[in-house]
Design a protein around this motif. Structure first.
Motif, mmCIF file in Angstrom:
data_model
loop_
_atom_site.group_PDB
_atom_site.id
_atom_site.type_symbol
_atom_site.label_atom_id
_atom_site.label_comp_id
_atom_site.label_asym_id
_atom_site.label_seq_id
_atom_site.Cartn_x
_atom_site.Cartn_y
_atom_site.Cartn_z
ATOM 1 N N VAL A 381 0.807 -1.222 0.000
ATOM 2 C CA VAL A 381 0.000 0.000 0.000
ATOM 3 C C VAL A 381 0.840 1.272 0.000
ATOM 4 N N VAL A 382 2.175 1.157 0.161
ATOM 5 C CA VAL A 382 3.007 2.351 0.240
ATOM 6 C C VAL A 382 3.013 3.083 -1.098
ATOM 7 N N THR A 383 3.151 4.389 -1.058
ATOM 8 C CA THR A 383 3.182 5.206 -2.262
ATOM 9 C C THR A 383 4.432 6.089 -2.237
ATOM 10 N N PRO A 384 4.838 6.639 -3.379
ATOM 11 C CA PRO A 384 6.038 7.485 -3.419
ATOM 12 C C PRO A 384 5.996 8.596 -2.373
ATOM 13 N N GLY A 385 7.146 8.789 -1.712
ATOM 14 C CA GLY A 385 7.263 9.825 -0.702
ATOM 15 C C GLY A 385 6.944 9.362 0.699
ATOM 16 N N GLN A 386 6.472 8.129 0.871
ATOM 17 C CA GLN A 386 6.082 7.661 2.194
ATOM 18 C C GLN A 386 7.213 6.890 2.882
ATOM 19 N N THR A 387 7.039 6.728 4.205
ATOM 20 C CA THR A 387 8.006 6.020 5.043
ATOM 21 C C THR A 387 7.310 4.880 5.764
ATOM 22 N N ILE A 388 7.968 3.709 5.769
ATOM 23 C CA ILE A 388 7.511 2.545 6.527
ATOM 24 C C ILE A 388 8.452 2.359 7.708
ATOM 25 N N ALA A 389 7.908 2.276 8.911
ATOM 26 C CA ALA A 389 8.716 2.040 10.111
ATOM 27 C C ALA A 389 8.392 0.668 10.676
ATOM 28 N N LEU A 390 9.422 -0.159 10.830
ATOM 29 C CA LEU A 390 9.266 -1.456 11.482
ATOM 30 C C LEU A 390 9.607 -1.297 12.956
ATOM 31 N N ARG A 391 8.658 -1.692 13.809
ATOM 32 C CA ARG A 391 8.879 -1.607 15.244
ATOM 33 C C ARG A 391 9.740 -2.773 15.723
ATOM 34 N N GLU A 392 10.267 -2.630 16.928
ATOM 35 C CA GLU A 392 11.165 -3.642 17.467
ATOM 36 C C GLU A 392 10.439 -4.962 17.662
ATOM 37 N N GLY A 393 11.168 -6.053 17.448
ATOM 38 C CA GLY A 393 10.614 -7.390 17.581
ATOM 39 C C GLY A 393 11.079 -8.265 16.442
ATOM 40 N N VAL A 394 10.591 -9.504 16.414
ATOM 41 C CA VAL A 394 11.002 -10.472 15.410
ATOM 42 C C VAL A 394 9.848 -10.736 14.454
ATOM 43 N N TYR A 395 10.121 -10.601 13.160
ATOM 44 C CA TYR A 395 9.148 -10.864 12.103
ATOM 45 C C TYR A 395 9.521 -12.180 11.439
ATOM 46 N N ARG A 396 8.542 -13.046 11.225
ATOM 47 C CA ARG A 396 8.822 -14.366 10.666
ATOM 48 C C ARG A 396 7.946 -14.619 9.440
ATOM 49 N N PRO A 397 8.288 -14.024 8.316
ATOM 50 C CA PRO A 397 7.500 -14.273 7.108
ATOM 51 C C PRO A 397 7.625 -15.728 6.665
ATOM 52 N N THR A 398 6.598 -16.240 6.013
ATOM 53 C CA THR A 398 6.606 -17.621 5.527
ATOM 54 C C THR A 398 6.656 -17.682 4.007
ATOM 55 N N GLN A 399 6.735 -16.542 3.351
ATOM 56 C CA GLN A 399 6.924 -16.518 1.907
ATOM 57 C C GLN A 399 7.730 -15.273 1.534
ATOM 58 N N THR A 400 8.264 -15.281 0.323
ATOM 59 C CA THR A 400 9.091 -14.172 -0.151
ATOM 60 C C THR A 400 8.305 -12.864 -0.140
ATOM 61 N N ILE A 413 10.988 6.469 -1.235
ATOM 62 C CA ILE A 413 10.303 5.635 -0.249
ATOM 63 C C ILE A 413 11.352 5.149 0.750
ATOM 64 N N THR A 414 11.020 5.188 2.039
ATOM 65 C CA THR A 414 11.951 4.773 3.085
ATOM 66 C C THR A 414 11.385 3.583 3.839
ATOM 67 N N LEU A 415 12.214 2.564 4.011
ATOM 68 C CA LEU A 415 11.907 1.422 4.868
ATOM 69 C C LEU A 415 12.951 1.415 5.968
ATOM 70 N N SER A 416 12.517 1.503 7.213
ATOM 71 C CA SER A 416 13.475 1.749 8.286
ATOM 72 C C SER A 416 12.991 1.172 9.596
ATOM 73 N N GLY A 417 13.953 0.936 10.498
ATOM 74 C CA GLY A 417 13.588 0.718 11.877
ATOM 75 C C GLY A 417 13.069 2.021 12.473
ATOM 76 N N TYR A 418 12.421 1.906 13.614
ATOM 77 C CA TYR A 418 11.855 3.080 14.274
ATOM 78 C C TYR A 418 12.809 3.560 15.366
ATOM 79 N N ARG A 419 13.265 4.804 15.222
ATOM 80 C CA ARG A 419 14.193 5.392 16.181
ATOM 81 C C ARG A 419 15.389 4.458 16.426
ATOM 82 N N ASP A 420 15.651 4.097 17.677
ATOM 83 C CA ASP A 420 16.773 3.213 17.973
ATOM 84 C C ASP A 420 16.329 1.783 18.238
ATOM 85 N N GLU A 421 15.128 1.429 17.831
ATOM 86 C CA GLU A 421 14.672 0.047 17.943
ATOM 87 C C GLU A 421 15.309 -0.798 16.829
ATOM 88 N N THR A 422 15.444 -2.081 17.098
ATOM 89 C CA THR A 422 16.060 -2.981 16.117
ATOM 90 C C THR A 422 15.061 -4.045 15.691
#
Length: 685
Positions: A381-400, A413-422
């Motif tokens: 759903v992201v569009t040009p100019g937007q930012t995606i922030a992943l919060r701290e924790g473990v993500y376990r996708p089951t497909q590509t 477009i930015t894909l990033s951790g949030y602040r100093d979270e990993t």
């Protein structure tokens, strides 16, 4: 029921705690594991121990096997990784030739042909094939062992591919490359054994001690391919598949089974109310079952399982965002990003348009208070100019996860951790051979993520341009930690990234595109290549990066093809790689190397035997061979074979320490030169 159904049923019963099913499963698959390990390590006294260790790994990992129908390929995968660990541990210096001790050190490259030629009495081309297998590198010998099982009908192509964490298509490519090396070596052996010997070949091998390594294999293969006299030896080669089908499989030795039984009877394997040995089942005996929760082997206790269990999901506490940080937009990746002044500095973004959290819901809005659960949902759903922030924790996708949407030059477009979270993206749940994240989108900035345990490539940017990948950590992948590939791969920046414990670290490969830059990368303890530019036809700039503890440090060539790429390398360091520090590998382009350091690499520091390279103020110290440079190279101010006293050697631990606050490599005195030659590891001229 067919064999696959029976195996699946046994796996399910064993996972539910049926010990008889576990015994049957182990007994049925021990011959296959022994053949895979035995063929790859034949001649090594540790075969039986490694087989036993593999079976322990299979038992320990069985409760987490999500696809019971893939048990065979999964079990072979464990064997394959055990072999890799064995070589890394036992033969860390396998390419070093210590003149005084050479005869006392077992030659790991003799793992297949030495006993195969004797025990199986191969003749004619079968004998040539076995001898040629000696000339393969460790990874190719292991692949050859698996291929043997396929040729004999014990493994399918899909199972072979799964065991090396590759797709069938990628496995076919690997097999093709291995076959090319194998056939090249077969032709070389014919040429070396011919009488009269080719005069040019005689001159080429003058002084050669017959020690086989990748450098000599490539030199001799190139000669037999190009020489009009020797080219005939490549003709009339019977296909390896035909030859392999005529050779029997290795039986599990009775001595191993008897020894295991004796070992158990002698009490070396303790059996308590909470411990059970499975060694009896390997010897055709019944295992002792007594509400067991652990297995003790050789004094080491491994926990078993009481039934299937689910891993807990980490749900982070959502922290309100503030506007204290002004996020700096990225310029065109070809230029150095210059962040705006900030009130507070974070690794990640201070605020975002879309949020993702392990405890989120993909049916939500993607807001800070209603985050999505998956990255796949956010990128859809992201569009040009937007930012995606992943919060701290473990993500376990089951497909590509596929990223196809693109930003623009002024609306990245930015894909990033949030602040100093990993945020951690754990890819271990993907099917065997699946790639983790595949990006075709352009004008992205990806930063502040940890990616781990991909079955194949962790993150692939395919035919992408104008992207920035910074402050990433990628480790434990079955193929590369980060890969840029394909036509039109241009103007990308890889900056301040750590890649370790993968099969390969960073690859910019098999494609074309101008303006790609690599800087501040640290690639270490990867199985094969640290930083690999193989098959990339346009120049890549690599600056202030370190590659150590791999098989090869910086590979600049074409893999199995010849390229003419004028890559530029400045202030890079390669040390403690078991093979080559800076490796031309078929690249005939005008490579430019300025102030690079090669230290204590197992084969050659700088291997550029045919490139018209420009080499300025490079430094080679304590490599097996410091430099093999073409007579046509333009070399000035280099220090080959320099005395170790001119570099720092007491600060090595800092090279694996924390990066500096701005993400750049840690400050260190290690390898710091006291001359004008050599890399400035701290980025100072």
């Amino acid at each position: 029921m067919d064999g696959g159904t029976v195996t699946t049923d046994l796996v399910l019963q064993a996972q539910a705690g049926d010990r008889a099913a576990l015994d049957a499963l182990v007994a049925a698959h021990l011959p296959l594991i022994y053949n895979v390990v035995g063929r790859a390590l034949n001649g090594d006294g540790d075969v039986d121990d490694l087989v036993q260790d593999t079976m322990v790994g299979i038992i320990r990992g069985l409760p987490d096997l999500r696809e019971p129908g893939r048990f065979r390929s999964w079990a072979v995968t464990i064997a394959y990784h055990r072999m890799q660990d064995h070589y890394r541990r036992k033969y860390k210096g396998m390419f070093k030739r210590l003149d005084a001790e050479h005869d006392r050190i077992p030659d790991p490259s003799a793992d297949f042909a030495e006993r195969t030629c004797t025990e199986l009495a191969l003749d004619g081309q079968r004998r040539e094939l076995a001898e040629a297998a000696r000339w393969l590198e460790e990874a190719d010998r292991q692949l050859f062992s698996l291929w043997w099982q396929e040729a004999s009908g014990r493994l399918t192509r899909a199972e072979l591919a799964g065991s090396i964490d590759a797709t069938p298509q990628h496995a076919a490519v690997k097999l093709q490359r291995m076959r090319a090396k194998l056939d090249g070596s077969r032709a070389v052996l014919r040429a070396l054994n011919a009488r009269p010997l080719c005069p040019e070949l005689a001159e080429l091998t003058r002084g050669w001690d017959r020690h086989v390594d990748s450098r000599w294999r490539k030199r001799l293969t190139r000669h037999t391919r190009d020489c009009t006299w020797c080219r005939r030896f490549s003709r009339d080669l019977v296909s390896p598949e035909t030859l392999l089908q005529g050779v029997g499989l290795v039986a599990v030795p009775a001595a191993l089974l008897a020894g295991l039984a004796t070992f158990a009877k002698a009490g070396a394997v303790s059996v308590h109310a909470t411990n059970v040995s499975f060694l009896g089942s390997l010897a055709g005996k019944s295992a002792v079952i007594a509400s067991a929760t652990a297995v003790t082997l050789g004094g080491i206790t491994y926990p078993l399982w009481t039934g299937p269990s689910e891993k807990p999901t980490v749900t982070p506490t959502l922290v309100p965002a503030t506007s204290s940080t002004v996020d700096a937009p990225d310029p065109t990746p070809g230029a150095s990003p210059t962040p705006k002044p900030t009130a507070t500095s974070y690794i990640g973004v201070a605020s975002a348009d879309l949020y993702v959290a392990p405890g989120g819901d993909d049916s939500g809005t993607g807001s800070r208070t209603e985050p999505f659960a998956t990255l796949a949902r956010a990128v859809s759903v992201v569009t040009p100019g937007q930012t995606i922030a992943l919060r701290e924790g473990v993500y376990r996708p089951t497909q590509t996860t596929d990223i196809e949407v693109s930003g623009t030059s002024d609306r990245r477009i930015t894909l990033s951790g949030y602040r100093d979270e990993t945020p951690v993206i754990d890819l271990s749940g993907l099917p065997g051979g699946a790639w983790g994240i595949v990006q075709g989108g352009d004008f992205w900035t990806v930063q502040g993520l940890e990616i781990r345990d991909a079955p194949a490539h962790a993150y692939v940017c395919e035919s992408c341009h104008d992207n920035v990948f910074r402050r990433l950590s990628s480790h434990g992948s079955g193929s590369s930690g980060l890969m840029l590939r394909g036509e039109g791969t241009a103007r990308n920046l890889v900056e301040n990234v750590d890649l370790y414990g993968n099969h390969d670290g960073l690859g910019v490969m098999f494609g074309s595109g101008e303006g790609n830059q690599v800087r501040g990368v640290r690639a270490y303890r990867n199985t094969v290549e640290g930083i690999d530019l193989g098959g990339f036809t346009d120049a890549v700039t690599v600056r202030n990066s370190w590659s150590f503890g791999n098989a090869n440090g910086f590979t600049l060539g074409g893999g199995n093809t010849t390229v003419n790429s004028a890559h530029v390398l400045t202030d890079n360091a390669a040390w403690d790689n078991s093979g080559v520090g800076f490796n031309q590998e078929g690249n005939t382009g005008r490579i430019r190397l300025t102030r690079n350091t090669a230290y204590r690499n197992g084969v050659t520091g700088f291997w550029l035997p045919t490139s018209p390279a420009v080499l300025v103020r490079n430094l080679a110290v304590r490599n097996q061979d410091d430099a093999d440079v073409s007579p046509g190279a333009n070399a000035t101010g280099n220090a080959w074979g320099a005395d170790a006293s001119i570099i720092g050697l007491t600060d090595k631990k800092t090279t694996e320490g924390r990066r500096r606050e701005d993400g750049s490599l840690p400050t260190t005195r290690f390898l710091a030169p006291t001359t004008t030659a050599g890399a400035r590891l701290n980025g100072r001229d």
